[in-house]
Motif scaffolding. Structure first.
Motif, short mmCIF file in Angstrom:
data_model
loop_
_atom_site.label_atom_id
_atom_site.label_comp_id
_atom_site.label_asym_id
_atom_site.label_seq_id
_atom_site.Cartn_x
_atom_site.Cartn_y
_atom_site.Cartn_z
N GLU A 144 18.02 122.43 86.32
CA GLU A 144 17.70 123.65 85.59
C GLU A 144 17.99 124.88 86.45
O GLU A 144 18.56 125.86 85.98
N SER A 147 21.52 125.81 86.63
CA SER A 147 22.02 126.16 85.29
C SER A 147 22.88 125.06 84.67
O SER A 147 23.75 125.34 83.85
N GLY A 150 19.52 123.73 80.17
CA GLY A 150 18.69 124.86 79.77
C GLY A 150 17.21 124.54 79.91
O GLY A 150 16.82 123.40 80.20
N GLN A 151 16.40 125.56 79.69
CA GLN A 151 14.95 125.40 79.83
C GLN A 151 14.40 124.42 78.78
O GLN A 151 13.53 123.60 79.09
#
Length: 186
Positions: A144, A147, A150-151
């Protein structure tokens, strides 16, 4: 992008902890002699720790007796010491290159000791599962941060890892409860 993280490895490692726990439980006796009872014992042999079954032949000549035929006569003393120092409560009788281990009748006190040992094995298995969970969560957090995911994917994967952990720990709890009942049965 959530495919970048392989949850099957986490599940495989948790299953491995359960399998190791099952083999530990198999080494706890419930009444009859079994060659598996000596599986957790390691012996100082030739400068390293070795499993007992790699330096001796373990047999069950009678239902309440285990025989250990040592291959190297110089190893008899260290095998005797390893069996006595194990937490299994055995007192081997040395007869040349053979150690005879009579299994005493299980009394209530010994049954309670065996239950404590089973619970210790269960706690070690739970800790192993939690370590696998921590490793999985670390991988998810790093992905995460980098990147790669995603969250939302991170939360979904974290939830899956937690579910695997909860399921595995409940399997361990069920196994130890079953073994406890088996040990306490007279």
């Amino acid at each position: 992008m959530a495919d970048a993280i392989d949850l099957s490895d986490i599940q495989r490692r948790m299953d491995g902890a359960v399998q190791a726990f099952k083999s530990d439980l198999a080494s706890l006796r419930t009444g009859r002699a079994s060659a598996n009872l000596l599986d957790p014992i390691t012996v100082e042999a030739y400068g390293s720790q070795m499993p007992l079954n790699q330096v001796a032949n373990v047999t069950v000549p009678e239902s309440r007796m285990i025989a250990v035929n040592v291959w190297d006569k110089s190893m008899v003393g260290s095998i005797d010491r390893a069996i006595r120092e194990s937490n299994l409560g055995f007192n081997p009788i040395v007869d040349g290159q053979t150690l005879r281990i009579p299994l005493p009748e299980l009394n209530e006190q010994r049954r309670k000791e065996l239950v404590k040992i089973a619970h210790d094995y269960a706690e070690k298995a739970r800790v192993a599962v939690r370590h696998v969970r921590r490793d999985g969560m670390d991988v998810i957090k790093k992905a995460e941060k980098a990147s790669e995911i995603g969250q939302d994917d991170s939360h979904a994967l974290s939830d899956k890892v937690q579910k695997y952990t909860d399921d595995t720990i409940s399997r361990i709890d069920a196994l130890v409860a079953e073994k406890e009942q088996e040990i306490m049965q007279v």
